[in-house]
Scaffold this motif. Structure first.
Motif, PDB file in Angstrom:
ATOM      1  N   UNK A 274     -42.638 -13.637  19.393  1.00  0.00           N
ATOM      2  CA  UNK A 274     -43.753 -12.898  19.967  1.00  0.00           C
ATOM      3  C   UNK A 274     -45.091 -13.111  19.307  1.00  0.00           C
ATOM      4  N   UNK A 275     -45.254 -14.155  18.482  1.00  0.00           N
ATOM      5  CA  UNK A 275     -46.471 -14.296  17.704  1.00  0.00           C
ATOM      6  C   UNK A 275     -47.562 -15.155  18.304  1.00  0.00           C
ATOM      7  N   UNK A 276     -47.327 -15.795  19.440  1.00  0.00           N
ATOM      8  CA  UNK A 276     -48.296 -16.754  19.983  1.00  0.00           C
ATOM      9  C   UNK A 276     -49.550 -16.059  20.501  1.00  0.00           C
ATOM     10  N   UNK A 277     -50.691 -16.703  20.302  1.00  0.00           N
ATOM     11  CA  UNK A 277     -51.983 -16.287  20.837  1.00  0.00           C
ATOM     12  C   UNK A 277     -52.390 -17.310  21.893  1.00  0.00           C
ATOM     13  N   UNK A 278     -52.857 -16.839  23.038  1.00  0.00           N
ATOM     14  CA  UNK A 278     -53.254 -17.750  24.110  1.00  0.00           C
ATOM     15  C   UNK A 278     -54.401 -17.125  24.888  1.00  0.00           C
ATOM     16  N   UNK A 279     -54.701 -17.675  26.062  1.00  0.00           N
ATOM     17  CA  UNK A 279     -55.751 -17.171  26.952  1.00  0.00           C
ATOM     18  C   UNK A 279     -55.177 -17.049  28.363  1.00  0.00           C
ATOM     19  N   UNK A 280     -55.812 -16.280  29.237  1.00  0.00           N
ATOM     20  CA  UNK A 280     -55.329 -16.247  30.620  1.00  0.00           C
ATOM     21  C   UNK A 280     -55.275 -17.632  31.261  1.00  0.00           C
ATOM     22  N   UNK A 281     -56.245 -18.479  30.973  1.00  0.00           N
ATOM     23  CA  UNK A 281     -56.257 -19.820  31.559  1.00  0.00           C
ATOM     24  C   UNK A 281     -55.076 -20.649  31.073  1.00  0.00           C
ATOM     25  N   UNK A 282     -54.840 -20.653  29.760  1.00  0.00           N
ATOM     26  CA  UNK A 282     -53.724 -21.427  29.209  1.00  0.00           C
ATOM     27  C   UNK A 282     -52.375 -20.867  29.652  1.00  0.00           C
ATOM     28  N   UNK A 283     -52.289 -19.553  29.758  1.00  0.00           N
ATOM     29  CA  UNK A 283     -51.018 -18.938  30.118  1.00  0.00           C
ATOM     30  C   UNK A 283     -50.600 -19.352  31.528  1.00  0.00           C
ATOM     31  N   UNK A 284     -51.562 -19.370  32.448  1.00  0.00           N
ATOM     32  CA  UNK A 284     -51.253 -19.828  33.791  1.00  0.00           C
ATOM     33  C   UNK A 284     -50.849 -21.287  33.811  1.00  0.00           C
ATOM     34  N   UNK A 285     -51.555 -22.116  33.039  1.00  0.00           N
ATOM     35  CA  UNK A 285     -51.221 -23.544  32.985  1.00  0.00           C
ATOM     36  C   UNK A 285     -49.831 -23.760  32.403  1.00  0.00           C
ATOM     37  N   UNK A 286     -49.467 -22.972  31.398  1.00  0.00           N
ATOM     38  CA  UNK A 286     -48.138 -23.107  30.812  1.00  0.00           C
ATOM     39  C   UNK A 286     -47.051 -22.834  31.846  1.00  0.00           C
ATOM     40  N   UNK A 287     -47.152 -21.721  32.563  1.00  0.00           N
ATOM     41  CA  UNK A 287     -46.081 -21.394  33.500  1.00  0.00           C
ATOM     42  C   UNK A 287     -46.067 -22.319  34.705  1.00  0.00           C
ATOM     43  N   UNK A 288     -47.213 -22.875  35.072  1.00  0.00           N
ATOM     44  CA  UNK A 288     -47.199 -23.878  36.118  1.00  0.00           C
ATOM     45  C   UNK A 288     -46.346 -25.072  35.743  1.00  0.00           C
ATOM     46  N   UNK A 289     -46.361 -25.435  34.462  1.00  0.00           N
ATOM     47  CA  UNK A 289     -45.547 -26.554  34.002  1.00  0.00           C
ATOM     48  C   UNK A 289     -44.123 -26.170  33.672  1.00  0.00           C
ATOM     49  N   UNK A 290     -43.946 -25.002  33.072  1.00  0.00           N
ATOM     50  CA  UNK A 290     -42.616 -24.591  32.595  1.00  0.00           C
ATOM     51  C   UNK A 290     -41.726 -24.109  33.733  1.00  0.00           C
ATOM     52  N   UNK A 291     -42.257 -23.284  34.631  1.00  0.00           N
ATOM     53  CA  UNK A 291     -41.486 -22.846  35.785  1.00  0.00           C
ATOM     54  C   UNK A 291     -41.423 -23.932  36.847  1.00  0.00           C
ATOM     55  N   UNK A 292     -42.418 -24.803  36.859  1.00  0.00           N
ATOM     56  CA  UNK A 292     -42.463 -25.906  37.796  1.00  0.00           C
ATOM     57  C   UNK A 292     -41.792 -27.145  37.242  1.00  0.00           C
ATOM     58  N   UNK A 293     -41.994 -28.301  37.884  1.00  0.00           N
ATOM     59  CA  UNK A 293     -41.261 -29.512  37.519  1.00  0.00           C
ATOM     60  C   UNK A 293     -41.925 -30.385  36.456  1.00  0.00           C
ATOM     61  N   UNK A 294     -43.084 -29.970  35.923  1.00  0.00           N
ATOM     62  CA  UNK A 294     -43.853 -30.873  35.077  1.00  0.00           C
ATOM     63  C   UNK A 294     -43.251 -31.104  33.697  1.00  0.00           C
ATOM     64  N   UNK A 295     -42.530 -30.120  33.150  1.00  0.00           N
ATOM     65  CA  UNK A 295     -42.138 -30.196  31.749  1.00  0.00           C
ATOM     66  C   UNK A 295     -40.690 -30.629  31.549  1.00  0.00           C
TER      67      UNK A 295
END
Length: 407
Positions: A274-295
């Protein structure tokens, strides 16, 4: 990345202690909260803005809120309140914030990327990879850790860990020794027999990743997650400071002035859990790749999306089910894959459609689950945003066989 100011405001210790104790006492009950349906309709921009404004205006509500809907790389931003009390500055998509247990999805991304590369297998056990851990834990597999079916006792709920945090919320822990706090406790149940959310799981996942590669978890995050997904404002600090600019997080209560707890607690006590720091922009980009097919590869994604009944903490919108480092949220409008989190000063929800082309993040600047009535309102608001994301009928329904519950 901008550096923090050298002498941040120190919140009242009584405020911080109360928040930490309340979180420890209420989390299990909230984890089994009844799913809440948002009212029909109300997905226009005006209604979405009103939903956030009503959340901020509620008794004991968060001073600020920001939600971002992204379709094919084009964001729509909704905000209410302020990023910092007394300034009038609105929340922005590049403001840093604590993402709390959403960090567990990042440890899932690291582990599953290593599975793709052959460095780890989902059937690897703690006994094989981390034999120094208690022998009673040795049969637990990586798959069970990622799905919270391991039975590992939660180190963050042990009396010794909580005593240290109460005495000094900014205490710097040796993050790689956090499991020692629970080492004297047995498994809560036979591995794989049922679901139970535990912060220990993702600490063990990160340690397995380090053992398999000989590299620090922080470096694996950069190589396997940040760089492939172009996350430029995401980090895993070991102290209590936040990079500037940031969304200030607050302790709130009806009738009381908000207390700034943004930098109240050291991230070292949460680390991969639970220690990560991020931004709304990065958080959306992460899930686009992680839940999607990119990663991840199709084979690994198939394993990732075999679900069992289980709610994230705090519970997300609709009906929740647990995959490997990700949750399925089935709402009245369709399904998204993501994660939630909460910590003093912050509550998070982030998710994406399975094709990764649509993402939603909802971030608020208080620990909303400490107030059950406010949590009900937040879940309804999250579902409104999911419905807005899926409103034209694409991306919300899973094809036959995708994301089926594990039998």
């Amino acid at each position: 990345m901008p550096r923090s100011a050298p002498h941040p405001h120190r919140p009242r210790r009584a405020t911080v202690t109360a928040l930490l104790l309340a979180a420890a006492l209420t989390a299990p009950a909230l984890a089994h909260a009844t799913p809440v349906a948002a009212p029909a309709g109300g997905t226009s921009d005006r209604e979405l803005r009103r939903a956030l404004a009503d959340l901020v205006a509620a008794p004991g509500g968060p001073p600020g809120a920001i939600a971002v809907l992204t379709r094919d790389g084009v964001p729509r931003v909704y905000r209410a309140g302020t990023a910092e009390v007394g300034t009038g500055r609105p929340p922005r998509i590049h403001d840093h914030m604590r993402i709390a247990s959403v960090a567990k999805a990042f440890s899932g991304a690291v582990a599953l990327s290593l599975v793709d590369r052959g460095a780890l297998e989902l059937g690897d056990t703690l006994g094989q990879r981390l034999p120094h851990l208690p022998e009673a834990w040795h049969a637990v597999t990586l798959r069970q850790l990622l799905q919270h079916t391991s039975g590992l006792p939660d180190y963050s709920r042990t009396a010794r860990f909580q005593a240290i945090v109460r005495a000094d919320p900014r205490h710097r822990f040796d993050s790689r020794r956090l499991l020692e706090f629970a080492a004297g406790e047995p498994l809560a149940f036979p591995p794989g027999s049922r679901y139970a959310y535990s912060n220990s799981d993702n600490i063990a996942v990160a340690l397995m990743a380090e053992q398999a590669t000989g590299r620090r978890y922080e470096d694996l995050l950069k190589e396997l997650v940040y760089r492939p997904l172009d996350l430029r404002d995401t980090s895993l600090p070991s102290g209590f400071r936040l990079p500037r600019p940031f969304l200030h997080g607050y302790g709130t209560a009806p009738g009381e002035a908000p207390e700034d707890v943004s930098e109240a607690v050291s991230a070292s006590g949460a680390w991969a859990s639970g220690g990560i720091v991020s931004t709304p922009a990065d958080l959306g980009a992460f899930f686009g790749g992680y839940a999607g097919p990119a990663l991840l590869s199709p084979k690994t994604r198939h394993a990732q999306t075999r679900f069992v009944p289980g709610e994230s903490q705090p519970a997300g919108p609709g009906a929740n089910a647990a995959g490997l480092g990700i949750f399925r949220y089935t709402t009245r409008c369709g399904t998204v894959l993501g994660h939630t989190g909460n910590t003093p000063g912050y509550t998070q929800f982030a998710a994406a459609t399975r094709d990764g082309r649509r993402t939603v993040t909802v971030s608020v600047t208080s620990q909303v689950p400490l107030d059950p009535a406010l949590q009900v309102r937040l879940r309804a608001t999250e579902e409104r945003f999911v419905c807005a994301l899926l409103e034209d009928g694409h991306g919300g329904k899973e094809p036959h066989g995708y994301g089926a519950d594990r039998k």
